[in-house]
Each structure stands twice: as C-alpha cells, then as structure tokens.
Design a protein around this motif. Structure first.
Motif, PDB file in Angstrom:
ATOM      1  N   MET A 139      -5.000 -30.564 -27.003  1.00 48.97           N
ATOM      2  CA  MET A 139      -4.808 -32.043 -27.133  1.00 48.97           C
ATOM      3  C   MET A 139      -4.779 -32.914 -25.869  1.00 48.97           C
ATOM      4  N   HIS A 140      -5.727 -32.212 -25.227  1.00 48.72           N
ATOM      5  CA  HIS A 140      -6.329 -33.146 -23.915  1.00 48.72           C
ATOM      6  C   HIS A 140      -7.378 -34.018 -24.552  1.00 48.72           C
ATOM      7  N   HIS A 141      -7.275 -35.248 -23.911  1.00 47.68           N
ATOM      8  CA  HIS A 141      -7.929 -36.385 -24.482  1.00 47.68           C
ATOM      9  C   HIS A 141      -8.253 -37.575 -23.479  1.00 47.68           C
ATOM     10  N   ASN A 142      -9.376 -37.982 -23.730  1.00 47.09           N
ATOM     11  CA  ASN A 142      -9.943 -39.270 -22.910  1.00 47.09           C
ATOM     12  C   ASN A 142     -10.626 -40.042 -24.085  1.00 47.09           C
ATOM     13  N   LEU A 143     -10.215 -40.746 -24.782  1.00 49.09           N
ATOM     14  CA  LEU A 143     -10.421 -41.494 -25.796  1.00 49.09           C
ATOM     15  C   LEU A 143     -11.856 -42.486 -25.558  1.00 49.09           C
ATOM     16  N   ASP A 144     -12.097 -42.399 -24.424  1.00 48.42           N
ATOM     17  CA  ASP A 144     -13.661 -43.183 -24.101  1.00 48.42           C
ATOM     18  C   ASP A 144     -14.520 -42.113 -23.925  1.00 48.42           C
ATOM     19  N   TRP A 145     -14.211 -41.189 -23.274  1.00 53.29           N
ATOM     20  CA  TRP A 145     -15.288 -39.970 -23.197  1.00 53.29           C
ATOM     21  C   TRP A 145     -15.477 -39.360 -24.494  1.00 53.29           C
ATOM     22  N   ILE A 146     -14.469 -39.445 -25.227  1.00 52.67           N
ATOM     23  CA  ILE A 146     -14.792 -38.770 -26.558  1.00 52.67           C
ATOM     24  C   ILE A 146     -16.020 -39.463 -27.284  1.00 52.67           C
ATOM     25  N   GLY A 147     -15.831 -40.918 -27.229  1.00 47.67           N
ATOM     26  CA  GLY A 147     -17.018 -41.766 -27.865  1.00 47.67           C
ATOM     27  C   GLY A 147     -18.265 -41.355 -27.613  1.00 47.67           C
ATOM     28  N   ALA A 148     -18.585 -40.273 -26.723  1.00 51.16           N
ATOM     29  CA  ALA A 148     -20.063 -39.595 -26.577  1.00 51.16           C
ATOM     30  C   ALA A 148     -20.446 -38.738 -27.471  1.00 51.16           C
ATOM     31  N   LEU A 149     -19.137 -38.234 -28.479  1.00 47.43           N
ATOM     32  CA  LEU A 149     -19.577 -37.149 -29.534  1.00 47.43           C
ATOM     33  C   LEU A 149     -19.980 -38.116 -30.542  1.00 47.43           C
ATOM     34  N   ASN A 150     -20.754 -37.280 -31.415  1.00 42.61           N
ATOM     35  CA  ASN A 150     -21.382 -38.022 -32.738  1.00 42.61           C
ATOM     36  C   ASN A 150     -20.499 -37.695 -34.022  1.00 42.61           C
ATOM     37  N   GLU A 152     -16.981 -38.676 -36.796  1.00 40.68           N
ATOM     38  CA  GLU A 152     -16.551 -39.942 -37.437  1.00 40.68           C
ATOM     39  C   GLU A 152     -14.994 -40.196 -37.214  1.00 40.68           C
ATOM     40  N   TYR A 153     -14.275 -39.074 -36.659  1.00 41.02           N
ATOM     41  CA  TYR A 153     -12.946 -38.881 -36.525  1.00 41.02           C
ATOM     42  C   TYR A 153     -12.599 -37.910 -35.303  1.00 41.02           C
ATOM     43  N   ASP A 154     -11.537 -38.295 -34.805  1.00 41.77           N
ATOM     44  CA  ASP A 154     -11.175 -37.262 -33.772  1.00 41.77           C
ATOM     45  C   ASP A 154      -9.511 -37.318 -33.875  1.00 41.77           C
ATOM     46  N   MET A 155      -9.103 -35.784 -33.499  1.00 45.15           N
ATOM     47  CA  MET A 155      -7.342 -35.369 -33.845  1.00 45.15           C
ATOM     48  C   MET A 155      -7.038 -35.017 -32.487  1.00 45.15           C
ATOM     49  N   SER A 156      -7.318 -35.595 -31.605  1.00 46.65           N
ATOM     50  CA  SER A 156      -6.872 -35.009 -30.128  1.00 46.65           C
ATOM     51  C   SER A 156      -5.610 -35.755 -29.468  1.00 46.65           C
ATOM     52  N   THR A 157      -4.904 -36.469 -30.275  1.00 51.30           N
ATOM     53  CA  THR A 157      -3.955 -37.306 -30.027  1.00 51.30           C
ATOM     54  C   THR A 157      -2.563 -36.899 -30.987  1.00 51.30           C
ATOM     55  N   PHE A 158      -1.328 -37.752 -30.694  1.00 50.02           N
ATOM     56  CA  PHE A 158      -0.415 -37.553 -31.613  1.00 50.02           C
ATOM     57  C   PHE A 158       0.746 -38.768 -31.254  1.00 50.02           C
ATOM     58  N   ASP A 159       1.443 -38.843 -32.320  1.00 55.12           N
ATOM     59  CA  ASP A 159       2.216 -40.051 -32.103  1.00 55.12           C
ATOM     60  C   ASP A 159       3.354 -40.109 -30.708  1.00 55.12           C
ATOM     61  N   THR A 160       3.985 -39.094 -30.809  1.00 55.02           N
ATOM     62  CA  THR A 160       4.920 -38.639 -29.753  1.00 55.02           C
ATOM     63  C   THR A 160       4.939 -36.953 -29.541  1.00 55.02           C
ATOM     64  N   ASP A 161       4.969 -36.638 -28.022  1.00 52.90           N
ATOM     65  CA  ASP A 161       5.105 -35.388 -28.082  1.00 52.90           C
ATOM     66  C   ASP A 161       5.287 -35.047 -26.614  1.00 52.90           C
ATOM     67  N   PRO A 162       6.386 -35.152 -26.045  1.00 55.67           N
ATOM     68  CA  PRO A 162       6.595 -35.072 -24.442  1.00 55.67           C
ATOM     69  C   PRO A 162       6.407 -33.567 -23.992  1.00 55.67           C
ATOM     70  N   PHE A 163       6.318 -32.697 -25.021  1.00 50.26           N
ATOM     71  CA  PHE A 163       6.198 -31.244 -24.613  1.00 50.26           C
ATOM     72  C   PHE A 163       4.597 -30.749 -24.369  1.00 50.26           C
ATOM     73  N   GLU A 164       3.747 -31.832 -24.800  1.00 54.75           N
ATOM     74  CA  GLU A 164       2.382 -31.507 -24.460  1.00 54.75           C
ATOM     75  C   GLU A 164       1.877 -31.656 -23.097  1.00 54.75           C
ATOM     76  N   PRO A 165       0.967 -31.100 -22.589  1.00 53.10           N
ATOM     77  CA  PRO A 165       0.351 -30.824 -21.404  1.00 53.10           C
ATOM     78  C   PRO A 165      -0.092 -32.309 -20.907  1.00 53.10           C
ATOM     79  N   GLN A 166      -0.438 -33.172 -21.604  1.00 49.53           N
ATOM     80  CA  GLN A 166      -0.745 -34.569 -21.533  1.00 49.53           C
ATOM     81  C   GLN A 166      -0.004 -35.309 -22.602  1.00 49.53           C
TER      82      GLN A 166
END
Length: 286
Positions: A139-150, A152-166
């Motif tokens: 679940m590492h993410h940088n939504l700007d960089w992910i835009g370089a991928l072709n 329609e959707y990404d699933m690298s985030t969460f509503d709330t999860d303080p136990f994730e590395p990011q």
C-alpha cells in the motif's frame, strides 16, 4: 514485535480505526449506486507468493459457490509465473485481475526516477495482460507518480489504517477521481480499501471471528458507501489446520461472505473494481 506494537497503540487509535468518523461524507455528485443498491461490496486479493498463486482457483471456486465475484492482483516478476491460462479462467468465470507492482521488493517508490523506470515495464504487463487496474505492494503510494501508469483505476490507498507502513489515509469510504497531468486521460479513479485488510486483524492480532469486518461493513452499509476488502490467498488456512501462524482460518472469510449474503440479500452491488471505476467515472465525467 508488530503484534505487540499494534496492541500497545490500539487504545490511542480507537477513534480512527477501523472506522474514521467523517469518512462517510458523500460526494456532492453521488446520488446512489446502480439499481438503487444500498452499498457496494468489492472483493480483492493480492497474490504475494507462489503459495498464494497456487490457491487462486480454489478461492475463486469458494467465492463463486457463494455467489460473489472478485479481482486478483498479481506480481509480474516474483517467485511465480503468471500464466495466461489462469487469467483467462478468471475472466471466463466473471472474475478479474490487475497488476500488483513489479517485484514487490519495497523499492517501487524509492525515488521518482526508479518508479518511472519500473512504470515502463508495469505498463507493458498491463497491456500484455489486457487489464487496466493497479495496486502497489504494501500500500505504498504516490498518487502523482501512479498517474504515469496506463490504468483506469488504482487501489493503493485506504480510508483509514494507522498500522500501514505509509499510514496516510484518504479519509473517505467512496471512490474518487485523481486529477493527474501525467495520465493519458488526465486522471484515474482511486478505490481505497475500506475494510481492514486481512493481515492486521487476522494474522497479527489473531482475531478468530469476522466481527471487525462485519461491524465496519454494517457502518458502511448504513452510510451507503463502498466496502472494499483485500484478502490474500497466501494467508488463508484453507484446510483449517492451524499449523501456520501466518495464516487465518478460512471460516472467517466465508462466514463474512455468508453474513453479507444473508443480511443484505438484494441490497448490495458486488462489482469488479473495473466496473466501479467505470461507474464512478461516468458520475464525474458524464
């Protein structure tokens, strides 16, 4: 050590996990799910290792028997080879798949140049596999960089999860559009997971019932949101043997699905991630 850390921090996180107040606020342009369904249930699976890869069809058969569909995310270059036959089998049964990083080595977002270098290969796999969905490892993410991928959707985030590395949650139980100049279409749909992913409650915390999922699901249903969960076939004890401390009892997952099916019969939409993304894109870009 991670288990001890989680239990030591649980009291201080009780107001933000597993439910974050305020995340239920509906987007102004959202007037409801297709066919008037009360909420949406999206089942996803990250296939981490060969152990999980060898269990994909078994999990598909269990979900199909219960009347559900899901999407599997595969790592293109790890310790298993993704055969075209398994991708075809998934689609023939109404299921789907996406790309899960490239190597799963924790270095995808180590620098922008490294991400863009790998993005070239990820885009090649997206094209070769004929898919448009992505989820980053851990679940590492940088939504700007992910835009370089072709995609329609990404699933690298969460509503709330303080136990994730990011641990920076996006604070919503609804999909949203990511405006992005790097992307061929100027952006993509983000689908955050909104039910705790299996590893934290069932591998680390050793919960023995689906209560955490059920309680959060009921709350999401009450607020007409999207319940999106990430369950790893690698961590499921399909034989219910209890021999591997890194696995949890299959009954936890099946009992959760049976609860949804029984309590909310006719009230939920169980689409593939690509279908949610297409629906949401029409809302914001009619």
């Amino acid at each position: 050590m991670r288990r001890k850390l989680i239990f030591s921090k649980l009291p201080s996180y009780k107001d933000i996990w597993p439910t974050l107040k305020g995340s239920e606020k509906k987007p102004e342009y959202f007037s409801g799910w297709p066919e008037g369904k009360q909420f949406t249930l999206v089942l996803t699976h990250d296939v981490e290792h060969k152990r999980g890869y060898d269990r994909v069809i078994k999990l598909l058969e269990i979900e199909k028997k219960l009347g559900f569909v899901s999407s599997f995310n595969f790592v293109p270059e790890r310790d298993y080879k993704v055969e075209k036959e398994i991708l075809q089998t998934l689609r023939e049964n109404g299921f789907d798949y996406g790309v899960h990083g490239l190597y799963h080595d924790g270095k995808l977002f180590s620098s922008e140049s490294e991400f863009l270098r790998r993005a070239t290969k990820i885009n090649a796999y997206l094209k070769d596999w004929n898919t448009n969905g992505f989820r980053a490892p851990a679940m590492h993410h940088n939504l700007d960089w992910i835009g370089a991928l072709n995609i329609e959707y990404d699933m690298s985030t969460f509503d709330t999860d303080p136990f994730e590395p990011q641990p920076d949650g996006v604070g919503t139980i609804f999909p949203f559009w990511v405006e992005n100049k790097r992307h061929p279409e100027g952006g993509y749909i983000e689908l955050p997971y909104t039910l705790p992913q299996d590893f934290t409650p069932y591998v680390l915390m050793k919960e023995t019932t689906p209560k955490i999922w059920i309680d959060k699901l009921d709350w999401i249903a009450e607020h007409n949101g999207m319940a999106l969960v990430n369950v790893h076939p690698d961590y499921i004890d399909f034989e219910n043997s209890g021999k591997n401390f890194e696995e949890f009892n299959l009954n936890i997952y099946t009992e959760f699905l049976e609860y949804v099916k029984t309590k909310y019969e006719g009230k939920y939409w169980n689409p593939l991630p690509a279908e949610v993304a297409a629906f949401w894109k029409k809302l914001i870009k009619p």
